[in-house]
Design an enzyme around this catalytic site. Structure first.
Site, PDB file in Angstrom:
ATOM      1  CB  SER A  35      -0.958   0.032   1.103  1.00  0.00           C
ATOM      2  OG  SER A  35      -0.066  -0.004   2.430  1.00  0.00           O
ATOM      3  N   GLY A  73      -1.681  -4.628   1.284  1.00  0.00           N
ATOM      4  CA  GLY A  73      -1.789  -5.742   2.180  1.00  0.00           C
ATOM      5  C   GLY A  73      -0.489  -6.876   1.543  1.00  0.00           C
ATOM      6  CG  ASN A 102       1.626  -5.251   4.536  1.00  0.00           C
ATOM      7  OD1 ASN A 102       1.130  -4.723   5.562  1.00  0.00           O
ATOM      8  ND2 ASN A 102       1.617  -4.879   3.263  1.00  0.00           N
ATOM      9  CG  ASP A 183      -2.995   5.398   8.370  1.00  0.00           C
ATOM     10  OD1 ASP A 183      -2.061   6.057   8.290  1.00  0.00           O
ATOM     11  OD2 ASP A 183      -3.315   4.497   7.305  1.00  0.00           O
ATOM     12  CG  HIS A 186      -0.891   3.963   4.616  1.00  0.00           C
ATOM     13  ND1 HIS A 186      -1.688   3.244   5.592  1.00  0.00           N
ATOM     14  CD2 HIS A 186      -0.441   2.773   3.648  1.00  0.00           C
ATOM     15  CE1 HIS A 186      -1.765   2.342   5.143  1.00  0.00           C
ATOM     16  NE2 HIS A 186      -1.159   1.797   4.268  1.00  0.00           N
TER      17      HIS A 186
END
Length: 207
Positions: A35, A73, A102, A183, A186
């Protein structure tokens, strides 16, 4: 008749060369990632692959194409299938490999991450393609051993395969609220501009 055939063959060869030359002159960069490459939460033209393409176009590579092969992901294991898919479609001039975030978030065994990264480097270098490997760090709340082993999975690959290497993809960006989305994971648009600044010298050098 034979002379006519030869002339037609020559004309076809010249025509094909005229078509192929511009295409061959356009460097193609494949950006494989998660991502952070896909650009979750920002406009498509503000992702780092898009910013990279625009900057290269203004600095000597007007026909460059940067393919965004980021998938939210994605882990280093998933990246191998992504890499295979794109390599079947064509051979890029440069691959930017930006996977591992991830793996770190999920606490995947660093030995597995190392194995997957090594397999990717084998696949890329077997085709003689230049590669820029972007390293990653594990979350700091995972104790001492895991982050250390996780980071070493990248440095071991760097030492063995000798790719162009950026130790930390989010250097100077991670942990800074003004450069990240709500968040805290990102990057925002300003954050991706920083990513571009970090990797651009390496890309320019490789091209």
């Amino acid at each position: 008749m034979l002379l006519l055939f030869r002339r037609l063959s020559l004309m076809i060869s010249v025509a094909l060369a005229a078509i192929a030359s511009p295409l061959a002159a356009k460097p193609v960069i494949l950006s494989v990632g998660d991502s952070l490459t896909f650009g979750l939460g920002v406009p498509v033209d503000k992702t780092w692959p898009a910013l990279l393409e625009n900057k290269l176009k203004t600095e000597g590579h007007p026909g460059v194409k940067v393919i965004n092969a980021g998938s939210s992901g994605a882990t280093t294991a998933f990246g191998l299938s992504t890499l295979k898919f794109h390599l079947k479609r064509g051979k890029p001039d440069l691959i930017i490999y930006a996977l591992g975030a991830n793996d770190g978030l999920r606490g995947i065994d660093p030995a597995t991450t190392h194995k997957n990264l090594s397999a990717a480097m084998d696949m890329i270098q077997a085709q003689g393609i230049k590669v820029l490997l972007l390293g990653m760090k594990a979350p700091p709340n995972y104790g001492e051993k895991f982050p250390k082993d996780f980071e070493s999975s990248f440095t071991k690959v760097k030492d063995k395969y000798k790719p162009s290497f950026v130790p930390f993809f989010l250097e100077g960006i991670a942990g800074k609220p003004d450069l990240n989305q709500a968040d805290g994971i990102h990057p925002n648009e300003k954050g991706y501009e920083q990513v571009l600044s970090l990797i651009y010298p390496k890309v320019k050098e490789l091209l």
